[in-house]
Scaffold this motif. Structure first.
Motif, PDB file in Angstrom:
ATOM      1  N   LYS A  30       0.845  -1.202   0.000  1.00 12.59           N
ATOM      2  CA  LYS A  30       0.000   0.000   0.000  1.00 12.59           C
ATOM      3  C   LYS A  30       0.879   1.251   0.000  1.00 12.59           C
ATOM      4  O   LYS A  30       0.630   2.194  -0.743  1.00 12.59           O
ATOM      5  N   SER A  31       1.909   1.254   0.815  1.00 12.52           N
ATOM      6  CA  SER A  31       2.826   2.400   0.894  1.00 12.52           C
ATOM      7  C   SER A  31       3.525   2.626  -0.444  1.00 12.52           C
ATOM      8  O   SER A  31       3.643   3.757  -0.914  1.00 12.52           O
ATOM      9  N   ALA A  32       3.989   1.549  -1.066  1.00 15.20           N
ATOM     10  CA  ALA A  32       4.654   1.666  -2.373  1.00 15.20           C
ATOM     11  C   ALA A  32       3.686   2.200  -3.424  1.00 15.20           C
ATOM     12  O   ALA A  32       4.059   3.045  -4.249  1.00 15.20           O
ATOM     13  N   ALA A  33       2.452   1.735  -3.392  1.00 14.75           N
ATOM     14  CA  ALA A  33       1.444   2.204  -4.351  1.00 14.75           C
ATOM     15  C   ALA A  33       1.169   3.692  -4.153  1.00 14.75           C
ATOM     16  O   ALA A  33       1.095   4.458  -5.128  1.00 14.75           O
ATOM     17  N   LYS A  34       1.042   4.114  -2.903  1.00 12.12           N
ATOM     18  CA  LYS A  34       0.806   5.537  -2.617  1.00 12.12           C
ATOM     19  C   LYS A  34       1.968   6.383  -3.124  1.00 12.12           C
ATOM     20  O   LYS A  34       1.757   7.427  -3.760  1.00 12.12           O
ATOM     21  N   ASN A  35       3.192   5.950  -2.855  1.00  8.86           N
ATOM     22  CA  ASN A  35       4.370   6.689  -3.320  1.00  8.86           C
ATOM     23  C   ASN A  35       4.406   6.782  -4.840  1.00  8.86           C
ATOM     24  O   ASN A  35       4.731   7.829  -5.402  1.00  8.86           O
ATOM     25  N   TYR A  36       4.050   5.693  -5.512  1.00  6.56           N
ATOM     26  CA  TYR A  36       4.034   5.671  -6.973  1.00  6.56           C
ATOM     27  C   TYR A  36       2.986   6.638  -7.520  1.00  6.56           C
ATOM     28  O   TYR A  36       3.258   7.416  -8.441  1.00  6.56           O
ATOM     29  N   ILE A  41       1.671  11.736 -10.306  1.00 10.31           N
ATOM     30  CA  ILE A  41       0.897  12.974 -10.388  1.00 10.31           C
ATOM     31  C   ILE A  41       1.829  14.183 -10.368  1.00 10.31           C
ATOM     32  O   ILE A  41       1.642  15.124 -11.131  1.00 10.31           O
ATOM     33  N   ILE A  42       2.823  14.146  -9.513  1.00 15.11           N
ATOM     34  CA  ILE A  42       3.778  15.256  -9.455  1.00 15.11           C
ATOM     35  C   ILE A  42       4.501  15.399 -10.792  1.00 15.11           C
ATOM     36  O   ILE A  42       4.660  16.504 -11.309  1.00 15.11           O
ATOM     37  N   GLU A  43       4.904  14.276 -11.359  1.00 16.54           N
ATOM     38  CA  GLU A  43       5.628  14.314 -12.639  1.00 16.54           C
ATOM     39  C   GLU A  43       4.773  14.921 -13.749  1.00 16.54           C
ATOM     40  O   GLU A  43       5.273  15.626 -14.619  1.00 16.54           O
ATOM     41  N   LYS A  44       3.479  14.679 -13.698  1.00 17.25           N
ATOM     42  CA  LYS A  44       2.584  15.171 -14.745  1.00 17.25           C
ATOM     43  C   LYS A  44       2.030  16.567 -14.449  1.00 17.25           C
ATOM     44  O   LYS A  44       1.327  17.140 -15.260  1.00 17.25           O
ATOM     45  N   SER A  45       2.367  17.106 -13.288  1.00 16.07           N
ATOM     46  CA  SER A  45       1.886  18.433 -12.900  1.00 16.07           C
ATOM     47  C   SER A  45       2.843  19.509 -13.397  1.00 16.07           C
ATOM     48  O   SER A  45       4.044  19.290 -13.472  1.00 16.07           O
ATOM     49  N   GLU A  46       2.264  20.650 -13.705  1.00 13.15           N
ATOM     50  CA  GLU A  46       3.083  21.793 -14.107  1.00 13.15           C
ATOM     51  C   GLU A  46       2.755  22.964 -13.187  1.00 13.15           C
ATOM     52  O   GLU A  46       1.595  23.293 -12.983  1.00 13.15           O
ATOM     53  N   ILE A  47       3.797  23.576 -12.684  1.00 15.91           N
ATOM     54  CA  ILE A  47       3.637  24.743 -11.831  1.00 15.91           C
ATOM     55  C   ILE A  47       4.056  25.959 -12.644  1.00 15.91           C
ATOM     56  O   ILE A  47       5.178  26.014 -13.149  1.00 15.91           O
ATOM     57  N   GLU A  48       3.137  26.891 -12.797  1.00 11.54           N
ATOM     58  CA  GLU A  48       3.459  28.092 -13.564  1.00 11.54           C
ATOM     59  C   GLU A  48       4.386  29.016 -12.795  1.00 11.54           C
ATOM     60  O   GLU A  48       5.304  29.588 -13.353  1.00 11.54           O
ATOM     61  N   LYS A  49       4.101  29.167 -11.505  1.00  7.35           N
ATOM     62  CA  LYS A  49       4.902  30.078 -10.688  1.00  7.35           C
ATOM     63  C   LYS A  49       4.888  29.599  -9.252  1.00  7.35           C
ATOM     64  O   LYS A  49       3.843  29.249  -8.725  1.00  7.35           O
ATOM     65  N   TYR A  50       6.061  29.571  -8.658  1.00  3.97           N
ATOM     66  CA  TYR A  50       6.176  29.171  -7.258  1.00  3.97           C
ATOM     67  C   TYR A  50       6.020  30.404  -6.368  1.00  3.97           C
ATOM     68  O   TYR A  50       6.552  31.462  -6.686  1.00  3.97           O
ATOM     69  N   PRO A  51       5.322  30.268  -5.240  1.00  3.76           N
ATOM     70  CA  PRO A  51       5.151  31.397  -4.315  1.00  3.76           C
ATOM     71  C   PRO A  51       6.509  31.844  -3.768  1.00  3.76           C
ATOM     72  O   PRO A  51       7.226  31.062  -3.148  1.00  3.76           O
TER      73      PRO A  51
END
Length: 177
Positions: A30-36, A41-51
């Motif tokens: 379960k822990s490995a699945a959550k980490n994956y 999701i992080i890899e596919k996310s784009e941040i336009e501007k960091y605070p």
């Protein structure tokens, strides 16, 4: 007291608060699945501007931590360490921003975005309970909620609750085979 060689495998899992080896493996899976899921999701996310203020805070905290580590490990000042490795403070800051600050901000921003989009809530009681849990985990009278906030930031405990809720939501929503 049994030596490691005399102990049964079940002894190790029970010390980790698991009733059976199967319980341990289920939790590890379960822990490995959550980490994956989070990593994807992080890899596919784009941040336009960091605070900017958050970036500065995280950078300052990371530099303080690095300075303490250098002093404790090498008995050197930060400036002497920079000289010894042939780097400038700006080069170290750039490295910390790209390897630590931005990945952390990306994760936090992603968690808060999902938390808001899914209309999740974090109660004062949940945050208070998490605060007590985290403080107790340090097992030291010298570590208080205030010292942790000072080091990690004002919203550390809130973020701990939010990230747990979002990770659990993502796990429960995922189709895992």
């Amino acid at each position: 007291v049994k030596t490691d060689e005399e102990r049964e495998p079940e002894d190790f899992y029970k010390e980790l608060d698991y009733e059976t080896v199967d319980d341990y493996y289920k939790d590890a899976k379960k822990s490995a699945a959550k980490n994956y899921i989070v990593a994807e999701i992080i890899e596919k996310s784009e941040i336009e501007k960091y605070p900017e203020a958050d970036n500065e805070f995280l950078l300052e905290q990371r530099i303080k931590s690095l300075e303490t580590s250098i002093k404790n490990s090498y008995n050197m000042t930060f400036e002497d360490y920079l000289s010894a490795i042939g780097k400038t403070e700006d080069e170290i800051k750039e490295t910390l921003i790209s390897n630590y600050v931005e990945p952390m901000m990306q994760e936090q921003m992603m968690f808060y975005a999902i938390f808001d989009k899914e209309k999740m809530t974090a109660t004062d009681k949940e945050i208070e309970d998490k605060t007590k849990e985290i403080v107790a985990s340090y097992n030291s009278d010298k570590i208080t909620a205030e010292t942790i906030k000072e080091y990690y930031g004002e919203y550390y405990f809130e973020y701990s609750v939010i990230s747990e809720k979002v990770i659990e939501f993502l796990y429960e929503s995922a189709k895992i085979s």
